[in-house]
Design a protein around this motif. Sequence first.
Motif, short mmCIF file in Angstrom:
data_model
loop_
_atom_site.label_atom_id
_atom_site.label_comp_id
_atom_site.label_asym_id
_atom_site.label_seq_id
_atom_site.Cartn_x
_atom_site.Cartn_y
_atom_site.Cartn_z
N GLU A 142 0.81 -1.22 0.00
CA GLU A 142 0.00 0.00 0.00
C GLU A 142 0.84 1.27 0.00
O GLU A 142 0.39 2.32 -0.44
CB GLU A 142 -0.94 -0.01 1.20
CG GLU A 142 -1.94 -1.18 1.15
CD GLU A 142 -2.87 -1.18 2.34
OE1 GLU A 142 -2.74 -0.27 3.19
OE2 GLU A 142 -3.71 -2.09 2.43
N ASP A 143 2.06 1.18 0.48
CA ASP A 143 2.94 2.35 0.54
C ASP A 143 3.77 2.41 -0.74
O ASP A 143 4.64 1.57 -0.97
CB ASP A 143 3.86 2.24 1.76
CG ASP A 143 4.77 3.47 1.91
OD1 ASP A 143 4.65 4.40 1.07
OD2 ASP A 143 5.60 3.48 2.83
N SER A 145 5.75 4.92 -1.58
CA SER A 145 6.80 5.93 -1.45
C SER A 145 8.09 5.47 -2.12
O SER A 145 8.81 6.29 -2.70
CB SER A 145 7.04 6.26 0.02
OG SER A 145 7.39 5.11 0.76
N GLU A 146 8.39 4.17 -2.05
CA GLU A 146 9.59 3.66 -2.71
C GLU A 146 9.47 3.80 -4.22
O GLU A 146 10.42 4.22 -4.90
CB GLU A 146 9.83 2.20 -2.34
CG GLU A 146 11.01 1.52 -3.05
CD GLU A 146 12.36 2.15 -2.69
OE1 GLU A 146 13.31 1.99 -3.49
OE2 GLU A 146 12.46 2.78 -1.62
N TRP A 186 -1.26 3.17 -10.63
CA TRP A 186 0.16 3.50 -10.61
C TRP A 186 0.66 3.85 -12.02
O TRP A 186 1.42 4.79 -12.19
CB TRP A 186 0.98 2.35 -10.02
CG TRP A 186 2.46 2.61 -10.04
CD1 TRP A 186 3.41 1.88 -10.69
CD2 TRP A 186 3.16 3.68 -9.38
NE1 TRP A 186 4.66 2.43 -10.48
CE2 TRP A 186 4.52 3.53 -9.68
CE3 TRP A 186 2.75 4.74 -8.58
CZ2 TRP A 186 5.49 4.41 -9.20
CZ3 TRP A 186 3.71 5.62 -8.10
CH2 TRP A 186 5.07 5.45 -8.41
#
Length: 399
Positions: A142-143, A145-146, A186
């Motif tokens: 879900e994250d 950020s990477e 995405w």
Amino acid sequence: MSQYFRPVIQSLLETDLYKFSMLQALLHKYPTNTAQYRFVCRNKPAFPLAELADEVNRQLDYLCTLRFSPDELKYLATRSYFKPDFIEYLRMFQLHRPFIEARADGDQLSIIAHGPQVHVMLFEIYVLAIVNELYFRRLEIEDLSEGRSRLRNKVTQLRDALADLQLRHPFEFFDFGLRRRFSGAWQEEVVATLAAELPAYFRGTSNVYLAKKFDLVPIGTMAHEYLQTFQAVGVQLRLSQKAALEAWVQEYRGDLGIALTDVIGMDAFLADFDLYFAKLFDGLRHDSGDPVVWGEKALAHYKSLRIDAHTKRLTFSDGLDVPKMLSLYAHFGDRCQLGFGIGTNLTNDVGATPLNIVMKLVSCNDQPVAKLADSPGKTLCDDETFLAYLRQVFNRTAD
């Protein structure tokens, strides 16, 4: 439909442009072909893909309810290479559920589409996007950020490198990442970011839905299945590539002029790519084998035909990342026009290992077809006898 159901594909426009361009060509040339497409996973997933079978089937049920909207058809009609009768075909088009089956086969996920080729060929990209998104939903990443950090680094790397690397021909790259993307959301974020941050270099996307949404150029011409089809339509096998190229020329008459070279390998392709085709096509697309060796062969071939390579385009689309694109641009950028179609490293570089999945044409008109790529792992055929015969006819050694 369950309130928890989230469709992966919400528009039939969300596919690669070359599915439409190949469909039009085959609809006009061989409308009665039958074909079988088979799903294959080439690497080891984090869990058995068979566990996704029920979810895949729910997604396919929904997919087969979709139709092209009037606005989507109006958009496709703005592409000069699509003919009015093709737009009317799409107006009536709807995928039919009986033509595709998804089931667990041990730990493997078996997906087979079988029926009229001008119908079942469109399943491919939708299926790959569905399997990918369901797989990564299950991993619960879900994250992002990477992924965003890696995307920013790519933007910075390209901007900095290209500021100092000004060669005769411009650097142009495209998003080819629909089929192996992390998710639809995405991919949309990646494309929007690149369009905003690198407008001088980012020139379009193969995803027709996103091209429409962001007013980008939709990119694509032909894939392996188009040339493979001509192995099974009554054309002498040795002449199948020439027949495919000739049919494309007659269909598009100067539009969509990038030819794919690795269905039987670059050497076999160049043997068929004579002065006539070399003048008519705008350039070539690389999708397997050493890209520098391939590019040098292409330039040598143009030189042997006394064609100015500066008028032609080499498009690279095999396993690219930013360093590879920059290296190839440095090598060829003063010698010919270039394009770079980058896929998984753009749309599925978020920290998890991507799936290496394909859905390929394995038979046409109840006859086997094959791809003899320049990379050993990309050869695909269900019939070893036909594969051996194809190698013999085109003087190809085994991988």
